[in-house]
Design an enzyme around this catalytic site. Structure first.
Site, PDB file in Angstrom:
ATOM      1  N   ARG A 174      28.807  14.685  -4.897  1.00 53.06           N
ATOM      2  CA  ARG A 174      27.561  14.679  -5.677  1.00 53.06           C
ATOM      3  C   ARG A 174      26.379  15.224  -4.886  1.00 53.06           C
ATOM      4  O   ARG A 174      25.462  15.799  -5.455  1.00 53.06           O
ATOM      5  CB  ARG A 174      27.240  13.241  -6.117  1.00 53.06           C
ATOM      6  CG  ARG A 174      28.192  12.727  -7.179  1.00 53.06           C
ATOM      7  CD  ARG A 174      27.926  11.283  -7.488  1.00 53.06           C
ATOM      8  NE  ARG A 174      27.968  10.471  -6.262  1.00 53.06           N
ATOM      9  CZ  ARG A 174      27.778   9.165  -6.210  1.00 53.06           C
ATOM     10  NH1 ARG A 174      27.525   8.495  -7.310  1.00 53.06           N
ATOM     11  NH2 ARG A 174      27.844   8.510  -5.080  1.00 53.06           N
ATOM     12  N   GLU A 357      42.555  -5.099  16.302  1.00 49.29           N
ATOM     13  CA  GLU A 357      41.437  -4.197  16.564  1.00 49.29           C
ATOM     14  C   GLU A 357      40.404  -4.957  17.374  1.00 49.29           C
ATOM     15  O   GLU A 357      40.171  -6.155  17.115  1.00 49.29           O
ATOM     16  CB  GLU A 357      40.804  -3.707  15.253  1.00 49.29           C
ATOM     17  CG  GLU A 357      41.118  -2.249  14.958  1.00 49.29           C
ATOM     18  CD  GLU A 357      40.635  -1.755  13.614  1.00 49.29           C
ATOM     19  OE1 GLU A 357      41.016  -0.639  13.255  1.00 49.29           O
ATOM     20  OE2 GLU A 357      39.904  -2.473  12.902  1.00 49.29           O
ATOM     21  N   ASP A 376      43.468  -4.891   3.323  1.00 45.99           N
ATOM     22  CA  ASP A 376      43.080  -3.728   4.120  1.00 45.99           C
ATOM     23  C   ASP A 376      44.221  -3.226   5.009  1.00 45.99           C
ATOM     24  O   ASP A 376      44.398  -2.031   5.191  1.00 45.99           O
ATOM     25  CB  ASP A 376      41.857  -4.097   4.989  1.00 45.99           C
ATOM     26  CG  ASP A 376      41.202  -2.885   5.638  1.00 45.99           C
ATOM     27  OD1 ASP A 376      40.999  -1.879   4.928  1.00 45.99           O
ATOM     28  OD2 ASP A 376      40.895  -2.939   6.839  1.00 45.99           O
ATOM     29  N   HIS A 381      49.698  -1.108   5.266  1.00 45.49           N
ATOM     30  CA  HIS A 381      50.208  -0.527   6.513  1.00 45.49           C
ATOM     31  C   HIS A 381      51.364  -1.361   7.114  1.00 45.49           C
ATOM     32  O   HIS A 381      52.422  -0.835   7.425  1.00 45.49           O
ATOM     33  CB  HIS A 381      49.093  -0.432   7.562  1.00 45.49           C
ATOM     34  CG  HIS A 381      47.899   0.363   7.108  1.00 45.49           C
ATOM     35  ND1 HIS A 381      47.994   1.426   6.251  1.00 45.49           N
ATOM     36  CD2 HIS A 381      46.577   0.267   7.419  1.00 45.49           C
ATOM     37  CE1 HIS A 381      46.787   1.948   6.051  1.00 45.49           C
ATOM     38  NE2 HIS A 381      45.913   1.245   6.737  1.00 45.49           N
ATOM     39  N   LYS A 464      50.934  -9.775  11.289  1.00 42.08           N
ATOM     40  CA  LYS A 464      49.686 -10.339  11.811  1.00 42.08           C
ATOM     41  C   LYS A 464      48.674  -9.215  11.996  1.00 42.08           C
ATOM     42  O   LYS A 464      48.995  -8.175  12.569  1.00 42.08           O
ATOM     43  CB  LYS A 464      50.000 -11.004  13.157  1.00 42.08           C
ATOM     44  CG  LYS A 464      48.870 -11.730  13.793  1.00 42.08           C
ATOM     45  CD  LYS A 464      49.349 -12.668  14.913  1.00 42.08           C
ATOM     46  CE  LYS A 464      50.077 -11.992  16.041  1.00 42.08           C
ATOM     47  NZ  LYS A 464      50.393 -12.871  17.156  1.00 42.08           N
TER      48      LYS A 464
END
Ligand SMILES: NC(=O)C1=CN([C@@H]2O[C@H](COP(=O)(O)OP(=O)(O)OC[C@H]3O[C@@H](n4cnc5c(N)ncnc54)[C@H](OP(=O)(O)O)[C@@H]3O)[C@@H](O)[C@H]2O)C=CC1
Ligand SMILES: O=C1O[C@H](COP(=O)(O)O)[C@@H](O)[C@H](O)[C@H]1O
Length: 625
Positions: A174, A357, A376, A381, A464
């Protein structure tokens, strides 16, 4: 959806459908797809003379054969204009009818068997690997596009997979940007090449601005693509069109409709007819996660996309499937005799699939809070990795054979027990102004999956994942049972573990007990170590996105998520997610920079995981030899 101007202009016509006649005698699902039909009953197409024409392919969706006869803009379709042997379009004012001169007995619409000898639609598509390629990045001004999509395209360009002469890249968003404006945004993310090379790549990029739900922008986009195609081949449409949706999922439905209505390769459509051998190509759509928020929303999204595209055109990306060591899993398991007899409940005590992470949600709190770590990371994953670790051997390496096995193992997962779940939230997460003060959204979760089958009964798979932890890594840790008859009295030192580290520093190593070198008969923990950095020193490991975009161009769906796979994945997690959303399970606070809630380690111990103590890894070096 009603037939659009674009449909009329481009002249898409279907010759049938599967549901009720629409208001003009066309069928409702054809109208929904934005096609004009040639008649409520398959009248206009009943008498196609030659059912063995290679121009027809069957729909994966069902039993119907619904050919699309594209009439490109500007082409005059005169009454009786012959478009392909035995088939012609008859202009009837408001309608064009697909006609033939043959008898109705030979109609390909009389039964599926008529098509049994035809090549599969996918084979037709895979054969069209050359010709001009238009890559359209929708959401080109966004984060994913600049950090992942364009750099991946650049790496493919650098390695010669995208040739200047036959590829063009269109950014669509946009924002009011010029071509150069977009190029400058991207430039800083294209690393490891000379300025000249970067500039050559950037020259392939053109920007088109438009909204995500109006025809105007997509019409301009299609014009830009067609102009490029015409400049290459003197004919609009004879190309491969790849659409990458680097967009929030809320706009997938409208963008998909727009692509379907305005931007598909007009010579090869969903369930398609290729008018002549020279006009081949395809249209494919890459969709990013999240694919929904739970089973119902995912199914709704799948149905919306399924109305517009065939499954073979949809590439649901999960970038973990593009990681080198994830792609290695099937080779490891099924090409090595060593593992075949060991990979089961008789030998394996527990399996951990871990994502950590060392940073928090960092400005993505608003998005993250809607999803949480299970949606997430774990549901997609880690679950994909789980499938490859736990599935049975596929019949072959064909994408469908592999995905069949993945679906089977997902369907064998038992309902999750809540005493086998720990969720946590790091302290400080709610400081983000976009996160509500009373958020219960987990930034850490450990969930045990149990596979109810002959191979895995009784073996816990601990999935986990956590943000803001003490380190960053993703790994699979397969822990074997104790060796029976401990004559060395070494059981306490630790068990055999096979570790596959996906990142960072790709490696796989087997922790085992050896005799400690020296005069004593003592044992210690050591390892068989395959560190990629050492073993493959001159090999650059490709980025996941790079690999997966190339797979899409090649038409290989092996590393993409199939619709039924997605459904099975949501079936596993939806009850738990609903209960977390309803506050029935509470996130345990944990300090950033730690291992997460200690309850998670306690649960791993309860599941049978035995931590190795006193094991020190000495990174290999060649200096002594
Ligand atoms: N080729 C290579 O690169 C090799 C590297 N190494 C390195 O050697 C080191 C040791 O290896 P390894 O023993 O395999 O891995 P780690 O010591 O990192 O972890 C071993 C296991 O113990 C768990 N764990 C760690 N701390 C605790 C705790 N306080 N309470 C409960 N559980 C805990 C870990 O869980 P969690 O996953 O949750 O952290 C993991 O499952 C690592 O740094 C490893 O990377 C070893 C061999 C080869
Ligand atoms: O999909 C996602 O993945 C990243 C982690 O990807 P990786 O390849 O760096 O392991 C994660 O940070 C992000 O939250 C998630 O949406």
């Amino acid at each position: 959806m009603i037939e659009t101007d674009r449909d009329r202009a481009q002249g898409w016509w279907t010759a049938g459908g599967s549901t009720k006649p629409g208001p003009d005698g066309g069928r409702r699902d054809d109208l929904a797809r934005g096609y004009k039909t040639s008649g409520g009953r398959r009248k206009g197409v009943r008498s196609i003379a030659n059912p063995s024409l290679p121009h027809f392919a069957k729909s994966n969706r069902g039993t119907d054969y619904v050919p699309l006869i594209p009439v490109p803009k500007g082409r005059v379709v005169a009454a009786g204009n012959l478009v392909t042997p035995g088939l012609y379009l008859k202009d009837e004012g408001n309608h064009t009818r697909i006609m033939s001169g043959g008898s109705s007995e030979s109609s390909p619409f009389s039964g599926q068997s008529s098509f049994s000898s035809l090549p599969d639609i996918k084979d037709l598509e895979i054969s069209s690997e050359s010709g001009c390629l238009s890559i359209v990045v929708l959401g080109a001004s966004g984060d994913l596009a600049k950090k992942k999509t364009f750099p991946a395209l650049f790496h493919l360009f650098q390695q010669g997979f995208l040739q200047s002469g036959e590829v063009h890249i269109f950014g669509y968003a946009r924002s009011n940007l010029s071509d150069d404006g977009l190029r400058e945004r991207i430039r800083g993310y294209l690393k490891g090449a000379s300025d000249e090379h970067v500039s050559q790549f950037l020259q392939l990029i053109k920007y088109v601005s438009g909204s995500y739900d109006s025809g105007e922008g997509f019409e301009s986009l299609n014009n830009a693509i067609s102009e490029y195609e015409t400049s290459k081949t003197n004919e609009s449409g004879s190309s491969r069109r790849l659409f990458y949706l680097a967009l929030p999922p809320s706009v997938y439905p409208s963008v998909s409709k727009m692509i379907r209505s305005y931007c598909m390769n007009p010579f090869v459509a969903s369930i398609h007819v290729v008018l002549s051998a020279s006009r081949t190509g395809w249209s494919r759509v890459i969709v990013e996660k999240p694919f929904g928020k739970d089973l119902d929303s995912a199914e709704e999204l799948s149905s919306q996309l399924g109305e517009l595209f065939d499954e073979h055109q949809l590439y649901r990306i999960d970038h973990y499937l593009g990681k080198e060591l994830v792609q290695n899993l099937l080779v490891l398991r099924f090409a090595n005799r060593l593992f075949l007899p060991l990979w089961n409940r008789d030998n394996i005590d527990n399996v951990q699939i871990v994502f950590r992470e060392d940073f928090g949600t960092e400005g993505r709190g608003g998005y993250f809070d809607q999803y949480g770590i299970i949606r997430d990371i774990i549901q997609n994953h880690l679950l994909q990795v789980f499938c490859l670790v736990a599935m049975e051997k596929p019949v072959s390496l064909k994408p469908e054979h592999i995905r069949d096995e993945k679906v089977k193992v997902l369907q064998s997962v038992s309902p999750i027990k809540y005493d086998e779940v720990v969720i946590g939230q790091y302290e400080g997460y709610k400081d983000d102004p976009t996160v509500p003060d009373d958020s219960n959204t987990p930034t850490f979760a450990s969930v045990v999956l149990r596979v109810h089958n002959e191979r895995w009964e009784g073996v816990p798979f601990i999935l986990k994942a956590g943000k803001a932890l003490s380190s960053r890594k993703a790994e699979i840790r397969v822990q074997f049972k104790d060796a029976p008859g401990d004559i060395f009295r070494c059981k306490k030192q630790g068990r055999n573990e096979f570790v596959i580290r996906l990142q960072p520093s790709e490696a796989m190593y087997m922790k085992l007990t050896v005799k400690k070198p020296g005069l004593e008969m003592a044992t210690e923990q050591s390892e068989l170590d395959l560190s990629y950095g050492l073993r493959y020193q001159d090999v650059k490991i490709p980025e996941a996105y790079e690999r997966l975009i190339l797979d899409t161009i090649r038409g290989d769906q092996q590393h993409f998520v199939r619709r039924d796979e997605l459904k099975a994945a949501w079936e596993i997690f939806t009850p738990l997610l609903h209960d977390i959303d309803a506050g029935k399970l509470k996130s345990i606070p944990y300090k950033p920079g730690t291992r997460g809630p200690s309850e998670a380690d306690e649960m791993s111990t309860r599941m049978g995981y035995v931590q190795t103590h006193g094991y020190i890894w000495i990174p290999p070096t060649l200096s002594k030899f």
